[in-house]
Design a protein around this motif. Structure first.
Motif, PDB file in Angstrom:
ATOM      1  N   LEU A  61       0.820  -1.215   0.000  1.00  0.00           N
ATOM      2  CA  LEU A  61       0.000   0.000   0.000  1.00  0.00           C
ATOM      3  C   LEU A  61       0.853   1.264   0.000  1.00  0.00           C
ATOM      4  CD1 LEU A  61      -3.015  -0.799   2.364  1.00  0.00           C
ATOM      5  CD2 LEU A  61      -2.814  -1.098  -0.111  1.00  0.00           C
ATOM      6  N   ARG A  62       1.936   1.274   0.765  1.00  0.00           N
ATOM      7  CA  ARG A  62       2.827   2.449   0.776  1.00  0.00           C
ATOM      8  C   ARG A  62       3.433   2.682  -0.597  1.00  0.00           C
ATOM      9  NH1 ARG A  62       4.440   0.785   5.937  1.00  0.00           N
ATOM     10  NH2 ARG A  62       6.168  -0.373   5.060  1.00  0.00           N
ATOM     11  N   PHE A  63       3.908   1.602  -1.214  1.00  0.00           N
ATOM     12  CA  PHE A  63       4.518   1.703  -2.535  1.00  0.00           C
ATOM     13  C   PHE A  63       3.514   2.252  -3.555  1.00  0.00           C
ATOM     14  CE2 PHE A  63       5.181  -0.061  -6.753  1.00  0.00           C
ATOM     15  CZ  PHE A  63       6.458   0.392  -7.031  1.00  0.00           C
ATOM     16  N   GLN A  67       3.528   5.741  -5.769  1.00  0.00           N
ATOM     17  CA  GLN A  67       3.467   5.713  -7.233  1.00  0.00           C
ATOM     18  C   GLN A  67       2.272   6.509  -7.754  1.00  0.00           C
ATOM     19  OE1 GLN A  67       5.847   4.350  -9.348  1.00  0.00           O
ATOM     20  NE2 GLN A  67       6.914   4.301  -7.398  1.00  0.00           N
ATOM     21  N   LEU A  68       1.144   6.412  -7.080  1.00  0.00           N
ATOM     22  CA  LEU A  68      -0.048   7.124  -7.521  1.00  0.00           C
ATOM     23  C   LEU A  68       0.127   8.630  -7.376  1.00  0.00           C
ATOM     24  CD1 LEU A  68      -2.789   6.426  -8.706  1.00  0.00           C
ATOM     25  CD2 LEU A  68      -3.704   6.325  -6.389  1.00  0.00           C
ATOM     26  N   ARG A  69       0.843   9.049  -6.350  1.00  0.00           N
ATOM     27  CA  ARG A  69       1.095  10.485  -6.150  1.00  0.00           C
ATOM     28  C   ARG A  69       1.916  11.084  -7.286  1.00  0.00           C
ATOM     29  NH1 ARG A  69       3.599  10.507  -0.636  1.00  0.00           N
ATOM     30  NH2 ARG A  69       2.096   9.205   0.407  1.00  0.00           N
ATOM     31  N   ASN A  99      -9.637   0.716   4.529  1.00  0.00           N
ATOM     32  CA  ASN A  99      -9.467   1.707   5.598  1.00  0.00           C
ATOM     33  C   ASN A  99      -8.003   2.070   5.819  1.00  0.00           C
ATOM     34  OD1 ASN A  99     -12.254   1.787   6.149  1.00  0.00           O
ATOM     35  ND2 ASN A  99     -12.061  -0.052   7.399  1.00  0.00           N
ATOM     36  N   HIS A 100      -7.102   1.347   5.183  1.00  0.00           N
ATOM     37  CA  HIS A 100      -5.669   1.580   5.342  1.00  0.00           C
ATOM     38  C   HIS A 100      -5.035   2.222   4.105  1.00  0.00           C
ATOM     39  CE1 HIS A 100      -5.499  -0.626   9.123  1.00  0.00           C
ATOM     40  NE2 HIS A 100      -6.399  -1.423   8.573  1.00  0.00           N
ATOM     41  N   LEU A 101      -5.847   2.559   3.114  1.00  0.00           N
ATOM     42  CA  LEU A 101      -5.322   3.217   1.921  1.00  0.00           C
ATOM     43  C   LEU A 101      -4.842   4.611   2.289  1.00  0.00           C
ATOM     44  CD1 LEU A 101      -8.129   2.294  -0.664  1.00  0.00           C
ATOM     45  CD2 LEU A 101      -5.906   1.179  -0.370  1.00  0.00           C
TER      46      LEU A 101
END
Length: 116
Positions: A61-63, A67-69, A99-101
């Protein structure tokens, strides 16, 4: 190399738990098909969230948030259509993962699946 293929390779580098999945994917598909690979990424990430230990769902999720940013169109398309849209629905096991996105993924998730 195309940006979506680089996304897959970078994910595998960031989360080595995906290496076997990646190797099998490349063998079976005769190359990297990012959207197809991400179906398996969703399955592995949800399994990890539910208690599996092959991959660390937090790392994934962090990765993907990072990348999406960056807002690279080819990368964004893969993450939104083949990861976020494929996450469990409210009545399915693992839905709590949403809920952790991170903030960027949460906004995109809400845009494509407003009812969850």
């Amino acid at each position: 190399m195309e940006r979506d293929v680089q996304l897959v390779r970078d994910l595998v580098a960031a989360s080595p738990g995906f290496e076997d999945l990646f190797d099998a994917h490349v063998f079976n598909e005769h190359g990297v098909l990012s959207h197809v690979f991400f179906w398996d990424v969703v399955q592995e990430t949800v399994a990890s969230f539910l208690g599996g230990d092959e991959t660390d769902w937090r790392v994934t999720l962090r990765f993907l948030e990072e990348q999406l940013r960056l807002d690279v169109p080819e990368v964004t398309k893969v993450i939104v259509t083949s990861f976020l849209f494929s996450l469990p629905w409210p009545d399915q096991p693992g839905y709590g993962l949403v809920n952790h996105l991170g903030p960027t993924m949460s906004a995109r998730f809400a845009a494509i699946r407003p009812s969850g």
